[in-house]
Design a protein around this motif. Structure first.
Motif, PDB file in Angstrom:
ATOM      1  N   THR A  59      -3.744   5.807   4.256  1.00 24.89           N
ATOM      2  CA  THR A  59      -4.421   6.006   2.975  1.00 24.89           C
ATOM      3  C   THR A  59      -5.924   5.901   3.166  1.00 24.89           C
ATOM      4  OG1 THR A  59      -4.553   5.278   0.658  1.00 24.89           O
ATOM      5  CG2 THR A  59      -4.324   3.549   2.334  1.00 24.89           C
ATOM      6  N   THR A  60      -6.660   6.501   2.250  1.00 25.25           N
ATOM      7  CA  THR A  60      -8.111   6.340   2.249  1.00 25.25           C
ATOM      8  C   THR A  60      -8.532   5.237   1.277  1.00 25.25           C
ATOM      9  OG1 THR A  60      -8.318   8.072   0.572  1.00 25.25           O
ATOM     10  CG2 THR A  60      -8.550   8.741   2.891  1.00 25.25           C
ATOM     11  N   ARG A  61      -7.562   4.657   0.574  1.00 31.14           N
ATOM     12  CA  ARG A  61      -7.867   3.563  -0.359  1.00 31.14           C
ATOM     13  C   ARG A  61      -8.339   2.342   0.428  1.00 31.14           C
ATOM     14  NH1 ARG A  61      -5.069   5.585  -4.821  1.00 31.14           N
ATOM     15  NH2 ARG A  61      -3.189   6.670  -4.186  1.00 31.14           N
ATOM     16  N   LYS A  62      -9.199   1.578  -0.182  1.00 35.74           N
ATOM     17  CA  LYS A  62      -9.690   0.343   0.429  1.00 35.74           C
ATOM     18  C   LYS A  62      -8.806  -0.808  -0.072  1.00 35.74           C
ATOM     19  CE  LYS A  62     -12.881   2.613   2.408  1.00 35.74           C
ATOM     20  NZ  LYS A  62     -12.390   3.342   3.528  1.00 35.74           N
ATOM     21  N   ILE A  63      -7.891  -1.265   0.771  1.00 32.18           N
ATOM     22  CA  ILE A  63      -6.970  -2.349   0.432  1.00 32.18           C
ATOM     23  C   ILE A  63      -7.424  -3.600   1.183  1.00 32.18           C
ATOM     24  CG2 ILE A  63      -4.568  -3.116   0.488  1.00 32.18           C
ATOM     25  CD1 ILE A  63      -5.090  -0.671  -1.368  1.00 32.18           C
ATOM     26  N   SER A  64      -7.573  -4.703   0.479  1.00 37.29           N
ATOM     27  CA  SER A  64      -8.067  -5.941   1.084  1.00 37.29           C
ATOM     28  C   SER A  64      -7.032  -6.587   1.985  1.00 37.29           C
ATOM     29  CB  SER A  64      -8.453  -6.942  -0.006  1.00 37.29           C
ATOM     30  OG  SER A  64      -9.396  -6.400  -0.871  1.00 37.29           O
TER      31      SER A  64
END
Length: 108
Positions: free
Chosen positions: A44-49
């Motif tokens: 994914t390109t989402r920023k997940i912590s």
């Protein structure tokens, strides 16, 4: 010994399965790139912590049978993130050096 080397080494299988997951950033759907009994990697390109809990839902052996698992985000990079399951998926343990067959979205 580094923490990474303390983790049990389990086989992973390349996959193309769409997973729905919930983290503090919200509920999303992205593709599982690889999976094993102890965890998975989501592209994914989402920023997940890193370090947070995650709840995942996805088909594994049949499209009409969804698996629900929880885990922790253990690594993130520009292509996605890795998850370690709270409890291993015993059905994905290697048998005689081979992983069981799983579903793939391209076969849907």
């Amino acid at each position: 010994m580094s923490p990474k080397s303390k983790r049990p080494q389990r086989s992973r299988r390349t996959s193309y399965i769409i997973a729905q997951y919930t983290v503090k950033e919200g509920t999303h759907r992205d593709v599982i790139k690889n999976i094993g009994a102890g965890g998975l990697y989501i592209r994914t390109t989402r920023k997940i912590s890193e370090g947070q809990s995650i709840q995942l839902e996805f088909p594994l052996f049949r499209f009409d049978n969804t698996v629900v698992v929880s885990g922790k985000v253990v690594r993130t990079d520009s292509d996605g993130f890795a998850v370690a399951f709270d409890e291993p998926l015993d059905a994905l343990e290697s048998k005689n050096g081979r992983l069981p067959e799983i579903v793939h979205e391209i076969n849907r």
